[in-house]
Structures are given as structure tokens and as C-alpha cells.
Enzyme design. Sequence first.
Site, PDB file in Angstrom:
ATOM      1  N   CYS A 167      -3.272  -0.567   9.985  1.00 14.45           N
ATOM      2  CA  CYS A 167      -4.275   0.263   9.286  1.00 14.45           C
ATOM      3  C   CYS A 167      -5.636   0.157   9.974  1.00 14.45           C
ATOM      4  O   CYS A 167      -6.084   1.108  10.598  1.00 14.45           O
ATOM      5  CB  CYS A 167      -4.385  -0.168   7.835  1.00 14.45           C
ATOM      6  SG  CYS A 167      -2.978   0.336   6.853  1.00 14.45           S
ATOM      7  N   LYS A 209     -10.002   7.851   2.767  1.00 18.00           N
ATOM      8  CA  LYS A 209      -9.044   6.801   3.158  1.00 18.00           C
ATOM      9  C   LYS A 209      -9.419   6.227   4.528  1.00 18.00           C
ATOM     10  O   LYS A 209      -9.460   5.007   4.735  1.00 18.00           O
ATOM     11  CB  LYS A 209      -7.630   7.391   3.199  1.00 18.00           C
ATOM     12  CG  LYS A 209      -6.599   6.530   3.891  1.00 18.00           C
ATOM     13  CD  LYS A 209      -6.285   5.277   3.124  1.00 18.00           C
ATOM     14  CE  LYS A 209      -5.531   4.280   3.973  1.00 18.00           C
ATOM     15  NZ  LYS A 209      -5.285   3.020   3.317  1.00 18.00           N
TER      16      LYS A 209
HETATM   17  N1  LIG Z   1       2.267  -0.233   4.311  1.00 19.52           N
HETATM   18  C1  LIG Z   1       1.029  -0.207   3.856  1.00 19.52           C
HETATM   19  O1  LIG Z   1       0.509  -1.236   3.400  1.00 19.52           O
HETATM   20  C2  LIG Z   1       0.225   1.074   3.837  1.00 19.52           C
HETATM   21  C3  LIG Z   1      -0.983   1.104   3.119  1.00 19.52           C
HETATM   22  C4  LIG Z   1      -1.703   2.292   3.082  1.00 19.52           C
HETATM   23  C5  LIG Z   1      -1.228   3.420   3.762  1.00 19.52           C
HETATM   24  N2  LIG Z   1      -0.056   3.358   4.473  1.00 19.52           N
HETATM   25  C6  LIG Z   1       0.397   4.569   5.149  1.00 19.52           C
HETATM   26  O2  LIG Z   1       1.567   5.047   4.505  1.00 19.52           O
HETATM   27  C7  LIG Z   1       2.428   5.687   5.467  1.00 19.52           C
HETATM   28  C8  LIG Z   1       3.814   5.057   5.421  1.00 19.52           C
HETATM   29  O3  LIG Z   1       3.691   3.691   5.770  1.00 19.52           O
HETATM   30  P1  LIG Z   1       4.838   2.630   5.496  1.00 19.52           P
HETATM   31  O4  LIG Z   1       4.214   1.288   5.700  1.00 19.52           O
HETATM   32  O5  LIG Z   1       5.538   2.935   4.217  1.00 19.52           O
HETATM   33  O6  LIG Z   1       5.817   2.967   6.726  1.00 19.52           O
HETATM   34  P2  LIG Z   1       7.262   2.340   6.997  1.00 19.52           P
HETATM   35  O7  LIG Z   1       7.422   2.325   8.461  1.00 19.52           O
HETATM   36  O8  LIG Z   1       7.447   1.096   6.188  1.00 19.52           O
HETATM   37  O9  LIG Z   1       8.271   3.421   6.365  1.00 19.52           O
HETATM   38  C9  LIG Z   1       8.375   4.729   6.760  1.00 19.52           C
HETATM   39  C10 LIG Z   1       9.801   5.224   6.504  1.00 19.52           C
HETATM   40  O10 LIG Z   1       9.843   6.616   6.837  1.00 19.52           O
HETATM   41  C11 LIG Z   1      11.090   6.891   7.452  1.00 19.52           C
HETATM   42  N3  LIG Z   1      10.972   8.146   8.189  1.00 19.52           N
HETATM   43  C12 LIG Z   1      10.375   8.390   9.379  1.00 19.52           C
HETATM   44  N4  LIG Z   1      10.442   9.703   9.669  1.00 19.52           N
HETATM   45  C13 LIG Z   1      11.069  10.300   8.645  1.00 19.52           C
HETATM   46  C14 LIG Z   1      11.410  11.652   8.356  1.00 19.52           C
HETATM   47  N5  LIG Z   1      11.098  12.641   9.190  1.00 19.52           N
HETATM   48  N6  LIG Z   1      12.081  11.914   7.217  1.00 19.52           N
HETATM   49  C15 LIG Z   1      12.393  10.908   6.366  1.00 19.52           C
HETATM   50  N7  LIG Z   1      12.072   9.620   6.558  1.00 19.52           N
HETATM   51  C16 LIG Z   1      11.412   9.318   7.688  1.00 19.52           C
HETATM   52  C17 LIG Z   1      11.375   5.660   8.288  1.00 19.52           C
HETATM   53  O11 LIG Z   1      12.756   5.543   8.576  1.00 19.52           O
HETATM   54  C18 LIG Z   1      10.858   4.543   7.362  1.00 19.52           C
HETATM   55  O12 LIG Z   1      11.889   4.042   6.516  1.00 19.52           O
HETATM   56  C19 LIG Z   1       1.721   5.545   6.816  1.00 19.52           C
HETATM   57  O13 LIG Z   1       0.947   6.697   7.057  1.00 19.52           O
HETATM   58  C20 LIG Z   1       0.804   4.351   6.591  1.00 19.52           C
HETATM   59  O14 LIG Z   1      -0.314   4.379   7.449  1.00 19.52           O
HETATM   60  C21 LIG Z   1       0.675   2.214   4.504  1.00 19.52           C
END
Ligand SMILES: NC(=O)c1ccc[n+]([C@@H]2O[C@H](COP(=O)([O-])OP(=O)(O)OC[C@H]3O[C@@H](n4cnc5c(N)ncnc54)[C@H](O)[C@@H]3O)[C@@H](O)[C@H]2O)c1
Length: 425
Positions: free
Chosen positions: A257, A203
Site C-alpha cells: 500500500c 484513499k
Molecule cells: N490487503 C489489504 O490490506 C488492502 C487494504 C486496502 C486496500 N487493498 C486493495 O484491495 C485490492 C485487493 O487486495 P487484496 O489484498 O485483497 O489482494 P489479494 O492478492 O489478496 O487478492 C486478490 C484476488 O483476486 C483474484 N483475481 C485476480 N484477477 C482476477 C480476476 N480478473 N477475476 C477474479 N479474480 C481475480 C486473485 O486470484 C486473488 O485471489 C487491491 O487493490 C489492494 O490494493 C488491500
Amino acid sequence: MEKICVVGLGYIGLPTSAIFARAGYNVLGVDVSERVIEKLNRGEIHIEEVGLPEIVKQVVNEGKLRASVTPEEADVFIIAVPTPIHEDLTANVDYVISATKAIAPFLKKGNIVIVESTIPPRTMDDVVAPILREQGFDTEKDLYLAHCPERVLPGRILIELVENTRIVGGTTPEAAKQAADVYRKIVTGDVLETEAVTAEMSKLMENTFRDVNIALANELAKISQRLGVDAHKVIELANKHPRVNIHHPGPGVGGHCLAVDPYFIVEKATEEAKLIKLSRDINNSMPHFVTTQVHRLTAELDEPRVAVFGLTYKGNIDDVRESPALEIVEMLLDNKRYDLKVYDPHVQQEQVEFPLSSFEEAVKDAHLVVVLADHNEFKSLNSKELASLMKTPVVFDTKNCTHLDEEQLTVYRIGNLMNLKSIQE
Ligand SMILES: NC(=O)c1ccc[n+]([C@@H]2O[C@H](COP(=O)([O-])OP(=O)(O)OC[C@H]3O[C@@H](n4cnc5c(N)ncnc54)[C@H](O)[C@@H]3O)[C@@H](O)[C@H]2O)c1
């Protein structure tokens, strides 16, 4: 039917919950935000994603998806919480740690625990597994731990969650198989099994590959300026080679990212990750390179009026996270000599701390338009209209995206600055 508990209901966790619920699973979504939970239990969502509101409404109405601030016992746990970087560019895995601790009291022997968050190499083995061992589990026998990274594109998440190839890295071969079987229920693409650390690195290397290649293109843009060559022409011709694909230069790299993930590798292998670190530095230097060209272009004007077009880190989205355009605007604002106007049809005033202007306000009497995002609106800018509104019809297109009539305007592109001349009133 099996029960799945998804922790973190953002851009990744929420669509994942909805897709599993649509496939018939009993899904509990967990988030620390009460607002997110309340909305979801009403069948509403707090993020924008094409097609998601309809599916969520349906699965919540059918009782297949519920939300809570507290986890419950389940067969499968999926963690999709944020993994940002600290100020010192080290990975912040605190959310992954707290999510793992939060599910620990609800785990039973035979459960599958999957981390979807993007994590530094060895996080499954060195961070997640030890937390669960402290809870009394033998993580090689009692639980199946795996990392399954996400590679979806916002705007196409519901399609790509199903169609993309998935990599599932287990802390044991059996864990990889058990976790992969979970995805095989919803994914039509391949589901490939490997070790946790290999999945973590794959990744990170996907995003690093792109970051390094953009750095090469950005370096080419700088070299071209020194040598008096048109980098865009060089790229076009070099890419006629059947095995060459030089990327495109631009004002820098943003988003949560590409501008973040390479640091997870640099932190873990600082001595070796020289090219990766240098690429980050090159891409981080681009806002300065852009503002230097703006200074050169406006050097002979008393009160240069500059219109910035575009703030997002890529075109046709509303996301300004880590956007190099913000840094450029801040540098130009710090330099008090500019009368600066900023226009972005995709960004709302509350997203930024400086005033936004309309198209007309921005270009009226401007000496220079600087394009920083490749929105469709900028690709189709009307040369005649622009030239008639501006004081001096000069455009600096850092995304090489405009199709302007160079009889009516002077257009400089990031890879073609060899004939740059200071604007005269
Ligand atoms: N968004 C993308 O396009 C994308 C693509 C690939 C990978 N990722 C990865 O996926 C992961 C999540 O990204 P995202 O974009 O969904 O993030 P986001 O910020 O949209 O959502 C994360 C959610 O997690 C919640 N949260 C935080 N701590 C928490 C806890 N301890 N318990 C429960 N909930 C909790 C937050 O309130 C939030 O609603 C990250 O590691 C990101 O790098 C994201």
C-alpha cells in the site's frame, strides 16, 4: 434477499463476502484461481485472518456463500482484485479491466457496480465506465457505479470492515447513494457519499500522507547524522507541541500500500506531485543509507559477521512484500565480504531465496546485529544473552524498538549515529 457477486477473493474480497453473507445476503464469490474456489466451496480459506475461518465455514454451510470461477447475475457486484505497479512505476489496472469485462455479460439495468480495489484517480470515469458503455449500458442511467476504497488493517479486518468509516464515491450522486446503502447494511461506522474521483484520491492520500511523513522523519535521521543531533530526542521533544506529530525514521517503507499507492498520483499528475515523488525517493534511499552505516561499522574488520534481525515490512506480521529489509539483505549479500546470517521468527524459509538462521545461529560470534523489523521478539531481546553470544556486542537498531542495556552492548539507532565508530575485534 439481494444477491451480491464479489470478484476477487483475497484479503479484501473474501472477508467482505463473508460479512455480507453473515448479514443474510446471498453471496457468490468469484476468483480466477480454481484452488481458491475449491477450498471455499468446502468451507475452507486460503488466507490467514483472525476469526475468518469460523465465519466462512458457517456461511458456506448455510448456503449463503458459494464460489465459482464465473460470475452470475446479481443485484450488486463488488470488484476486489489486485492493483500492483508495473516495473516502470505506473499502475497496473489490468485486473480491474478484466474483472469489469468478466461481469459485463451478467449485468442488468439497475445493478450496482462497486470497485473496492485501490485505483488511480479517474479510473472509475475513464476506465471502468467506458468498458460498460461499450457493452451498451448508459452508465449514468442504467447502472450505479461507485468506488468504495478499503482501509482495513490485516489482523483486524473483520472488526474494521464493520466499524471503519467508509467513503463511497459514485460516478453520479444517485450511484453514490445506492452503493452507500449497500454498505449501510453491514457497517456500523459512518458511510460518507462523494464523487468517484474524490473517493479515489482520498484513499491514495491517506497512504501518501503516511509515506510523506515517514520520508520527513527519514530525512531528519540523515540530517541529524550530519549535524550530530539525536533525531529520536528531537522527535520526542517536537511532538510535545500540541499540533506536531513527526513520524519515526526507519530502514525504508514497504508493503503493497504505502510503497505503491503514491505512484498512482505521481503517474497522473507528474508535474505537480513533486513532494510525493521526492518522498518516495527518500524512503527508497533508506536501504542504501542503512547498508552504508553497516559498511562504516564494519570497515576495520577482516571478515565481518553480521546478523540481520527481521525481514517483514512491519512488525509482528509475516508479509515480506516490497520489504526494504529484503533489499538490504540483497545489498549485503552482493558485497561478498560479509558472513551474513538472517533471522526472522515470523518468516518461513520458502518465502525467501537466501537461507534463514535460528536466533542462536545468527548471533553466535556476530560482530554486529542489525534490527530491521519491530517484532515483539526484538523489543524484548535479552542484553546479557546477546552480549555473551556475540563476538563484539554491537547492535544497529533501525526501528528504534529494542530496550537493550547500553552498559552491556553498544547500540546505534537510525536517528542517533553521531558517535558511530568502526567496530574493533
Ligand atoms: N490487503 C489489504 O490490506 C488492502 C487494504 C486496502 C486496500 N487493498 C486493495 O484491495 C485490492 C485487493 O487486495 P487484496 O489484498 O485483497 O489482494 P489479494 O492478492 O489478496 O487478492 C486478490 C484476488 O483476486 C483474484 N483475481 C485476480 N484477477 C482476477 C480476476 N480478473 N477475476 C477474479 N479474480 C481475480 C486473485 O486470484 C486473488 O485471489 C487491491 O487493490 C489492494 O490494493 C488491500
